[in-house]
Enzyme design. Structure first.
Site, PDB file in Angstrom:
ATOM      1  NE  ARG A 211      -2.032   1.027   3.924  1.00 36.80           N
ATOM      2  CZ  ARG A 211      -2.647   1.310   5.076  1.00 36.80           C
ATOM      3  NH1 ARG A 211      -2.368   0.584   6.168  1.00 36.80           N
ATOM      4  NH2 ARG A 211      -3.522   2.268   5.149  1.00 36.80           N
ATOM      5  N   GLY A 232       7.014  -1.834  -4.510  1.00 33.94           N
ATOM      6  CA  GLY A 232       7.075  -1.055  -3.276  1.00 33.94           C
ATOM      7  C   GLY A 232       5.981   0.004  -3.197  1.00 33.94           C
ATOM      8  CG  HIS A 233       6.076   2.589   0.188  1.00 32.55           C
ATOM      9  ND1 HIS A 233       6.173   3.111   1.441  1.00 32.55           N
ATOM     10  CD2 HIS A 233       7.305   2.649  -0.337  1.00 32.55           C
ATOM     11  CE1 HIS A 233       7.408   3.485   1.648  1.00 32.55           C
ATOM     12  NE2 HIS A 233       8.115   3.218   0.601  1.00 32.55           N
ATOM     13  CG  ASN A 234       3.843   6.133  -2.047  1.00 31.78           C
ATOM     14  OD1 ASN A 234       3.954   5.445  -1.037  1.00 31.78           O
ATOM     15  ND2 ASN A 234       3.106   7.215  -2.088  1.00 31.78           N
ATOM     16  CB  SER A 252       8.479   7.011  -4.487  1.00 34.55           C
ATOM     17  OG  SER A 252       7.864   7.004  -3.212  1.00 34.55           O
TER      18      SER A 252
END
Lengths: 325, 325, 325
Positions: A211, A232-234, A252
């Site tokens: 998330r 990974g996140h973002n 990211s």
């Protein structure tokens, strides 16, 4: 059959077929296709009743075998295969062992398997299938015709129609982000975003999509992850991206449309990878990649530079003193 | 004890032992073994009552410690260990929470754990153990003395005797194969084959073995996968292959007998890797590998070439201008 | 709020805030922070009501936005975030579908989710939460405030307080160790050790930590594994180690305190990696690493040597004949 595959053939249109098979396994009644040029010898020897080929290879189809001409034989074959082996549909019904929150909303035709768990306020779109042991967290939204296979888990996520999670896929768990405190411990950074999976996204077996932290993690429509992939996140991707097995993308990073990451390739975080870029297997992206570029190597560079570097090194080491042994 | 391990000793054959342990942890009553030359100092200091060594190291066994001579001390130790710590057997019985299809066929002595799911027409061989939460799909066949650990899932598969799936292993899910349609979407290629696991195959925790597309995915007898390994559709291996953690093999690659893939190594698809080849950790195979060869590097080359290239590059960069800083 | 984050501000201490957000997403009432220098343009444009910065960037905070000064803005932000979004606590209670051994010992305030399985003689510390489908093996000990997420499994393990297993994590299964027998089969070496997880250890989604063979596998306090990480048997780490996604450590390697392994990096077995060492993404450690060193490349070398080798190769290949094309 010709209509389904958008193909052409001079054969009797009332001919019936029994099934599909690879060139070297096909028998009477089977439809097959020429996957790549190097299988031309198999085409010569096939016992299939019909073979899908491009116009270029029509002459290579043996006598007595029906030639079906199509611009993309693989696509034509996939569509014919779907006539013989239609994708399984949800078998409507809720297994008595499933634990479904009273305020979860299930559309018509939904299948829920043994020991599945559906959390509070979750929404399951019509004709979706929740496999055995799958866990759908609170507030998760699934579109129509989605399928969660055995042991998949999903939380903090909103999914479009026809999303597929293969066995053991993990979607929506906390991302990996923390900061050191003066006492030497780590403090987890807030992980409050969700995962947004576009229409027809597929997540491979045992793959993980975290998330978002403060924003969301987003996989664009049609994006497909193979097995054991890490997102990974973002991270955000556009449409139709491809992540081959064991690829990993750090937090990211922003990825355009129709980008391919080869097997075991990776990317550092906070980068931009342009649409149509192709990242070779086992390469490691450590800077932005312009659109349409082929990158390879670890650290990743334009593929041409990598091939030249490998050739140079080989030449140098062959004439080096160490070579005289 | 000597009979079990095919060893020799001058000691009183009625001596009793209490257990097994490593050289540096063993105490009175324990049997230990010399695993590698560099542990000779530990042999000097050991408090074990007996140590298994090759003839070459017999003289290094301290006074008062019984020397057991064996050609392969590790093998001898493993066999003695099995006397003290026998492998757990299935505990016959079906947990009342398990969901077992009425037409599944379970042999005598089968154990089925809590929340296990066994699908229609599945066949579970005698003395097999299906762990908690394991899911066996429709029509799956397991041989005798198989063991599925917690959360393992298997579908579209036929297994020999003594097959082990460690926790979270995924066997038989759909392979990763699709073709682009003119509208930019992907169409899944037919995935109709199965997985065939030979006798005594072991699949590590969270590893994945995809079902075949038109033919089958096959792992030969005795092949062992470590954790988080990926085996693509239509891969075939011979006997006794070894895939160390996080290795990944792309679709349709054919692997001989007793091939080793090191940790995090990979192979492209549609290749041939000959019997006895050894692929080093983190290397990436992109062409056929002849039998018995050692390959390394990414892209993988004969290991000697790789070592020479590394040495050459190190020499060149040490005398380069950049070195003067 | 200032007390929580150990920050300073000239603003009215009775100011109230509504939430937290990233600089570019924040609105009125939100607290944000400057994560890195390159986001200074976002600081200029932010609509946040307050921003946490170091003293150096105090002047860059736009007029009308409250500047909160802190030595570590990320840490201060994490602590403020915890005020608005406290970490979820266990919701005490045992789901009626859970299977809990009669002789398992559960502390006060424990939550056990649907279909969780807790084995004989297991000990679950106070206020721990066992998620849906999690499996806790016989004799496992969990400390207080631990959390097992969906589908995690743990066996042969002793854990300190506040240990977290993310979804699908696998702890305590058999290690990958066997020896060839004369008939060509493999004999598993005894796997009798356990896993010891220190206080506040976190294991990422679908990551694997194998039990020890004769000794134990040990992860020191505060160590955190990202997703899909592999830790082989008998690995030991000190405090606060970091393993980014898809890293893998082979058996019996000893790792000091605060060591970082980057994404997809690996280490061979039986090595020593000193405290404070940093292993770059995708690198492969094949020898001991001294404390405090940065290593990179496959095979891994001191990072400076790797960068120099890459620069040398690039220079040589650019002036090579192949460059004239």
């Amino acid at each position: 059959l010709l209509r389904a595959c958008d193909g052409e053939s001079a054969a009797d249109p009332t001919t019936m077929f029994a099934g599909i098979a690879a060139l070297d396994a096909a028998g009477a009644g089977d439809v097959s296709y020429l996957e790549r040029r190097r299988y031309l010898p198999r085409l010569k020897a096939t016992r299939a009743s019909a073979v899908i080929v491009t116009k270029d290879h029509a002459a290579a189809v043996p006598e007595g075998v029906i030639a079906i001409l199509a611009a993309q034989p693989a696509l034509a074959f996939a569509r014919i295969a779907a006539l013989f082996h239609p994708a399984p549909m949800a078998r409507p019904g809720l297994h008595p062992t499933a634990v479904i929150a009273a305020d979860a909303a299930l559309g018509p035709g939904v299948e829920v398997g043994p020991f599945a768990v559906i959390g509070a306020r979750a929404v399951i779109g019509a004709h979706s299938a929740i496999g055995p042991h799958a866990v759908v967290g609170e507030n998760v939204v699934l579109g129509e015709y989605c399928r969660l296979h055995a042991h998949a888990s999903i939380s903090h996520a909103i999914c479009g129609d026809r999303v597929v999670l293969h066995p053991g896929a993990r979607v929506g768990q906390e991302g990996y982000s923390f900061t050191p405190a003066p006492d030497g411990s780590y403090v987890t950074m807030p992980q409050l975003g969700i995962v947004r999976l576009g229409e027809a996204v597929e997540i491979g077996a045992n793959s993980c999509v975290d998330r978002g932290a403060l924003a969301d993690t987003v996989l664009g429509p049609g994006t497909r992850l193979d097995n054991l992939v890490q997102i990974g996140h973002n991270v955000t991707t556009g449409r139709g991206c491809v992540f081959v097995a064991q690829a990993g993308i750090s937090g990211s990073t922003t990825i355009g449309d129709y980008v391919t990451f080869g097997g075991q390739s990776g990317s550092a975080g906070h980068l931009e990878v342009g649409s149509g870029a192709r990242i070779a297997a086992q390469s490691g992206v450590i800077g932005d990649v312009p659109p349409g570029q082929d990158y390879a190597g670890s650290p990743a560079m334009p593929a041409k530079s990598v091939f030249r570097a490998i050739a140079t090194l080989r030449r140098l080491s062959e004439k080096s003193p160490g070579d005289k042994r």
